[in-house]
Design a protein around this motif. Structure first.
Motif: not given
Length: 386
Positions: A168-175, A181-183
């Motif tokens: 999840a952390f890697s995918a969020l960084a990719d975007r 602070g993200s939801t």
């Protein structure tokens, strides 16, 4: 050749019930592939177990192990039984008889079972003991997911959830989305969803809604996951959590959030609700939560989907670590286990995303293609005998 399992075993399991009556259950063990090492896969107890289901799950395990570069092939086992209506003594008798029947085909160098739906670390202890008695000595490496006191690994219970969080952390960084602070929304508050929600919250995310089979709760300011866990332990459900709002479980999937983690059952994201899903990133904690039709909709809407074969592979990675530790009779600290897991998940994420960019395909297709390629390469290098 890769489309056909290497070995399938179906056994009858006579059970003497506590009331003195008898019934005969059916159990399966399917070993899909051995090209990269011994077979590996869970054992499930469910009234819905079929040989076709076990075949499919065994193949799935082959690709998952290859994708995470774990030196295993895939296997799966199942017994057609409803564990909820059987006593612990009855389940022990079923487990020991099933293990006895398949024991010629399992072992640390052949096939290593692990817990799945309807089974747990106690089941694995019974399996290990039964196999060991037949061998005449203790064989800790025959199963994984065992109790810590019997050669289990620290960090195994939460490994799948940690893997989900890492992806999840890697995918969020990719975007380009900052974690803090993200939801997030987490569907399911069981073995995977509960700890995934905890790890996301610990990283600074606002988990605004969670659900279980009884209902869903939400708080736009972010749920207090630690207090929610205590509430679930006390009541058995997330429903009624103090300070939260009740929410329809299906509508929860359509909330406007950065991350959606479906960690419950298969097929929850489908052609009907996919057009209304607003999450920027979806990380599959469950097996098969997204239908092919929903996948196409998400792709056209620019939603990044981290597939189950990658996202929920943390469990098999730490199962591999447990097997290594048992074979060496040397156990690692929890910090070592978690650091090694993070490294494996990060390497797999980078390999899949690079493959996706190279082929111009979504992550699911890239992950599957990469996994099949690795197994096929091993098979071709070994050759065909005789």
């Amino acid at each position: 050749m890769l489309s056909v399992p290497r070995r399938e075993v179906t056994v009858s399991i006579p059970l003497r019930r506590d009331d003195g009556s008898h019934e005969v259950l059916i159990g399966h063990r399917v070993q899909h592939n051995f090209s990269r090492g011994p077979a590996k896969g869970g054992l499930r107890y469910s009234p819905d177990v079929t040989l076709d289901e076990v075949r499919a799950l065994a193949m799935w395990m082959t690709w998952k192990c290859a994708l995470l570069d774990v030196p295993y092939g895939g296997a799966k086992g199942g017994v057609r039984i409803d564990p909820r209506i059987h006593s612990q003594a009855e389940l022990e008798r079923v487990t020991r008889r099933y293990t006895s029947e398949i024991s010629p085909f399992i072992g640390p160098e052949r096939d290593i079972p692990a817990p799945d739906i309807g089974t747990d670390e106690r089941t694995m202890a019974w399996m290990m003991d039964t196999y060991s008695v037949q061998q005449g000595h203790t064989v800790l490496g025959v199963t994984t997911g065992k109790p810590i006191a019997l050669g289990g690994s620290l960090g195994r219970a939460t490994a799948t959830s940690r893997g989900v969080a890492h992806i999840a952390f890697s995918a969020l960084a990719d975007r380009g989305i900052a974690v803090a602070g993200s939801t997030a929304v987490v569907q399911g508050f069981g073995k995977v969803g509960r700890y995934a929600a905890r790890f996301l919250a610990e990283a600074g995310m606002r988990v605004v809604a969670v659900s279980d089979q009884y209902g869903a709760v939400a708080d736009e300011k972010g749920l207090d996951i630690v207090s929610l866990e205590a509430h679930v332990d006390a009541t058995g459900s997330v429903v009624g959590f103090l300070g939260s709002d009740e929410l329809d479980g299906v509508a929860m999937l359509e909330l406007d959030v950065d991350l959606l983690v479906p960690a419950a059952v298969e097929g929850v994201l489908n052609a009907t609700n996919a057009p209304r899903v607003k999450a920027r990133v979806i990380v599959e904690g469950a097996n098969g939560p997204t239908t092919p039709e929903a996948d196409e909709i998400f792709r056209s809407n620019g939603i990044l989907v981290a597939p189950d074969i990658l996202a929920n592979a943390g469990g098999v990675v730490v199962s591999y670590f447990e097997w290594v530790q048992a074979n060496q009779a040397f156990w690692w600290s929890a910090e070592e286990v978690e650091a090694r897991l993070a490294t494996r998940m990060d390497l797999a994420w980078r390999a899949v995303t690079e493959h996706a960019r190279r082929l111009g395909v979504p992550l699911r297709a890239a992950a599957t293609a990469l996994a099949v390629e690795r197994v096929a390469q091993a098979h071709l290098l070994r050759g065909l005998y005789p």
